[in-house]
Scaffold this motif. Structure first.
Motif, PDB file in Angstrom:
ATOM      1  N   MET A  69      -7.674   0.144   3.553  1.00 61.46           N
ATOM      2  CA  MET A  69      -6.933   0.686   2.269  1.00 61.46           C
ATOM      3  C   MET A  69      -7.698   1.791   1.469  1.00 61.46           C
ATOM      4  O   MET A  69      -7.398   2.816   0.653  1.00 61.46           O
ATOM      5  CB  MET A  69      -6.199  -0.399   1.388  1.00 61.46           C
ATOM      6  CG  MET A  69      -4.982  -0.914   2.226  1.00 61.46           C
ATOM      7  SD  MET A  69      -4.328  -2.055   1.513  1.00 61.46           S
ATOM      8  CE  MET A  69      -5.165  -3.592   1.544  1.00 61.46           C
ATOM      9  N   GLU A  70      -9.033   1.183   1.108  1.00 59.03           N
ATOM     10  CA  GLU A  70      -9.952   2.054   0.492  1.00 59.03           C
ATOM     11  C   GLU A  70     -10.420   3.239   1.270  1.00 59.03           C
ATOM     12  O   GLU A  70     -10.438   4.448   0.660  1.00 59.03           O
ATOM     13  CB  GLU A  70     -11.162   1.488   0.083  1.00 59.03           C
ATOM     14  CG  GLU A  70     -10.860   0.147  -0.935  1.00 59.03           C
ATOM     15  CD  GLU A  70     -10.062  -1.049  -0.534  1.00 59.03           C
ATOM     16  OE1 GLU A  70     -10.052  -1.969  -1.128  1.00 59.03           O
ATOM     17  OE2 GLU A  70     -10.017  -1.201   0.742  1.00 59.03           O
ATOM     18  N   ALA A 110       0.714  -1.158   0.036  1.00 60.28           N
ATOM     19  CA  ALA A 110      -0.101  -0.002   0.038  1.00 60.28           C
ATOM     20  C   ALA A 110       0.814   1.161  -0.061  1.00 60.28           C
ATOM     21  O   ALA A 110       0.718   2.221  -0.686  1.00 60.28           O
ATOM     22  CB  ALA A 110      -0.907  -0.047   1.250  1.00 60.28           C
ATOM     23  N   PHE A 111       1.811   1.319   0.667  1.00 59.01           N
ATOM     24  CA  PHE A 111       2.855   2.349   0.887  1.00 59.01           C
ATOM     25  C   PHE A 111       3.635   2.718  -0.622  1.00 59.01           C
ATOM     26  O   PHE A 111       3.925   3.640  -1.089  1.00 59.01           O
ATOM     27  CB  PHE A 111       4.007   2.300   2.019  1.00 59.01           C
ATOM     28  CG  PHE A 111       3.123   2.701   3.194  1.00 59.01           C
ATOM     29  CD1 PHE A 111       2.616   4.123   3.589  1.00 59.01           C
ATOM     30  CD2 PHE A 111       3.093   1.954   4.256  1.00 59.01           C
ATOM     31  CE1 PHE A 111       2.453   4.466   4.748  1.00 59.01           C
ATOM     32  CE2 PHE A 111       2.539   2.299   5.518  1.00 59.01           C
ATOM     33  CZ  PHE A 111       2.075   3.507   5.682  1.00 59.01           C
ATOM     34  N   ALA A 112       3.983   1.487  -0.987  1.00 55.15           N
ATOM     35  CA  ALA A 112       4.805   1.214  -2.193  1.00 55.15           C
ATOM     36  C   ALA A 112       3.782   2.147  -3.308  1.00 55.15           C
ATOM     37  O   ALA A 112       4.479   2.976  -4.236  1.00 55.15           O
ATOM     38  CB  ALA A 112       4.961  -0.138  -2.756  1.00 55.15           C
ATOM     39  N   HIS A 113       2.701   1.840  -3.296  1.00 57.81           N
ATOM     40  CA  HIS A 113       1.684   2.610  -4.538  1.00 57.81           C
ATOM     41  C   HIS A 113       1.673   4.121  -4.269  1.00 57.81           C
ATOM     42  O   HIS A 113       1.872   4.797  -5.196  1.00 57.81           O
ATOM     43  CB  HIS A 113       0.298   2.093  -4.179  1.00 57.81           C
ATOM     44  CG  HIS A 113      -0.678   2.662  -5.046  1.00 57.81           C
ATOM     45  ND1 HIS A 113      -0.957   2.303  -6.256  1.00 57.81           N
ATOM     46  CD2 HIS A 113      -1.343   3.768  -4.748  1.00 57.81           C
ATOM     47  CE1 HIS A 113      -1.954   3.174  -6.576  1.00 57.81           C
ATOM     48  NE2 HIS A 113      -2.413   4.221  -5.916  1.00 57.81           N
ATOM     49  N   TYR A 116     -15.802  -2.752   6.501  1.00 55.76           N
ATOM     50  CA  TYR A 116     -14.785  -2.032   7.344  1.00 55.76           C
ATOM     51  C   TYR A 116     -15.688  -0.705   7.716  1.00 55.76           C
ATOM     52  O   TYR A 116     -16.097   0.103   7.159  1.00 55.76           O
ATOM     53  CB  TYR A 116     -13.742  -1.617   6.590  1.00 55.76           C
ATOM     54  CG  TYR A 116     -12.532  -0.739   7.114  1.00 55.76           C
ATOM     55  CD1 TYR A 116     -11.789  -1.421   8.145  1.00 55.76           C
ATOM     56  CD2 TYR A 116     -12.362   0.550   6.799  1.00 55.76           C
ATOM     57  CE1 TYR A 116     -10.887  -0.674   8.922  1.00 55.76           C
ATOM     58  CE2 TYR A 116     -11.521   1.328   7.598  1.00 55.76           C
ATOM     59  CZ  TYR A 116     -10.745   0.624   8.719  1.00 55.76           C
ATOM     60  OH  TYR A 116      -9.732   1.263   9.293  1.00 55.76           O
ATOM     61  N   ASP A 117     -15.545  -0.820   9.208  1.00 54.55           N
ATOM     62  CA  ASP A 117     -16.228   0.171  10.016  1.00 54.55           C
ATOM     63  C   ASP A 117     -15.370   0.970  10.879  1.00 54.55           C
ATOM     64  O   ASP A 117     -15.240   0.594  11.973  1.00 54.55           O
ATOM     65  CB  ASP A 117     -17.489  -0.446  10.665  1.00 54.55           C
ATOM     66  CG  ASP A 117     -18.580   0.863  11.211  1.00 54.55           C
ATOM     67  OD1 ASP A 117     -18.553   1.753  11.046  1.00 54.55           O
ATOM     68  OD2 ASP A 117     -19.550  -0.242  11.808  1.00 54.55           O
ATOM     69  N   GLU A 131      -6.438   8.328   0.810  1.00 49.74           N
ATOM     70  CA  GLU A 131      -5.832   9.851   0.584  1.00 49.74           C
ATOM     71  C   GLU A 131      -4.975  10.162   1.767  1.00 49.74           C
ATOM     72  O   GLU A 131      -4.268  10.814   2.000  1.00 49.74           O
ATOM     73  CB  GLU A 131      -7.027  10.736   0.328  1.00 49.74           C
ATOM     74  CG  GLU A 131      -7.646  10.509  -0.917  1.00 49.74           C
ATOM     75  CD  GLU A 131      -8.928  11.462  -1.004  1.00 49.74           C
ATOM     76  OE1 GLU A 131      -9.142  12.497  -0.238  1.00 49.74           O
ATOM     77  OE2 GLU A 131      -9.589  11.554  -2.092  1.00 49.74           O
ATOM     78  N   ALA A 132      -5.565   9.492   2.956  1.00 44.27           N
ATOM     79  CA  ALA A 132      -4.774   9.874   4.437  1.00 44.27           C
ATOM     80  C   ALA A 132      -3.259   9.159   4.341  1.00 44.27           C
ATOM     81  O   ALA A 132      -2.404   9.957   4.855  1.00 44.27           O
ATOM     82  CB  ALA A 132      -5.507   9.336   5.386  1.00 44.27           C
TER      83      ALA A 132
END
Length: 348
Positions: A282-283, A18-21, A242-243, A287-288
């Motif tokens: 991740m979704e 995720a960070f690599a993206h 995810y909540d 942006e954060a």
């Protein structure tokens, strides 16, 4: 900002990818140079997909590169402090995923290493960079809802993690792994420190978690130095998605942060109205994640203190340790108790 920071990634698992993206595609202020992971196949896949020119099995080889100025640490939780110390010794600025460490001694060693080397150390509490939480913080600071009286945090994953990850020695367990984001938000939103916690929890849905000493549902109550009270609801079985939500009740109004719905589409048929839900973190916080990396780079370029410091990471760990002890011993635990024991350990 014209200067690009050359960055390496340590850890190419789910979070590392995720960070690599973001390092490769969404954060223009950096150059993604190298990735390190003991799993050669995983490291190779991440390097190829996100354009890192080299990959290493040993993260120390990445740290030996003089052309890399900073690293993102997304290695397994229990290795964070060790890798931070090595990165600091190599003179690299450090962005580390949460938690800083699973013990206070390791937290202190990591912070001291960064201070000795005069490098930046920023912790990955990405919710501070989410637009909704940023707006809520602005509303609180402006006095729009008066004085904060009560906070309620909801943090629920849609499924359980792998059993080896869930093992407390590896992740810290449910409370340390999942609720630590809320512990950090609680301090940030209120501007006050947590003084006492009380936890209740159990393994109610995934009996196999008992085999590794973890649970799947917990509630942690928080008492702050300024008198505010709060609660954290942590769960591994939000089967609907995810909540992550937060409610803040003030003397003049309230705030509700978070959402169930990912896609702005309602499907309306006879006797039924439906929409999708947020799939996973991740979704929800894409942006954060990018924003916190940009902030980290800005701190390096402008030579200013990190927005989320090593001390912030240490304090969140103290809350997590106190809440986990409360769970184990079925009693309220003051954070001063955890700090006192840490000081005794240094004296011995």
């Amino acid at each position: 900002m014209t200067e690009k920071i050359r960055m390496g990634l340590i850890g190419a698992g789910r979070m590392g990818a995720a960070f690599a993206h973001h390092l490769a595609f969404t954060v223009a202020e950096c150059d993604f140079v190298a990735v390190a992971d003991p799993n050669a196949e995983t490291a190779g896949q991440v390097a190829a997909r996100y354009g890192a020119s080299v990959r290493y099995a040993d993260y120390r080889a990445l740290l030996d590169r003089a052309d890399i100025q900073a690293v993102v640490i997304a290695s397994p939780t229990h290795t964070h402090a060790e890798v931070i110390q090595a990165a600091a010794a190599a003179g690299k600025h450090i962005f580390s995923e949460k938690p800083l460490a699973l013990t206070l001694a390791a937290c202190d060693d990591a912070i001291a290493a960064a201070e000795r080397a005069n490098v930046k150390l920023q912790l990955g509490f990405m919710r501070r960079f989410d637009s909704a939480y940023v707006a809520a913080k602005q509303q609180i600071d402006s006095g729009a809802i008066g004085s904060v009286a009560l906070l309620k945090f909801v943090g629920r994953d849609p499924n359980r993690p792998g059993l080896e990850f869930a093992r407390r020695a590896n992740s810290g367990g449910l409370i340390m792994d999942l609720a630590i984001h809320d512990f950090d938000l609680a301090r940030w939103l209120t501007g006050s420190e947590v003084e006492r916690v009380y936890s209740e929890g159990a393994c109610l849905v995934f009996p196999e978690l008992k085999e590794v000493g973890d649970i799947d549902n917990a509630v942690v109550t928080l008492k702050f130095a300024n008198g505010v009270v709060g609660s954290v609801d942590a769960s591994r079985n939000a089967v609907y998605g995810y909540d992550v939500r937060t409610e803040i009740i003030g003397s003049k109004g309230s705030l509700m942060i978070g959402k169930f719905q990912q896609t702005p589409l309602w499907v309306m048929t006879p006797n039924r109205v439906a929409h999708d839900t947020v799939p996973f973190f991740m979704e929800r916080f894409a942006e954060a994640y990018a924003a916190e990396i940009r902030d980290f780079i800005q701190c390096i370029v402008e030579n200013k203190p990190p927005s989320v410091s090593g001390l912030d990471g240490r304090t969140a760990t103290v809350i997590g340790l106190a809440a986990t002890r409360s769970l184990d011993e079925s009693r309220p635990v003051a954070l001063s108790e955890i700090d006192r024991e840490s000081m005794k350990g240094k004296e011995q």
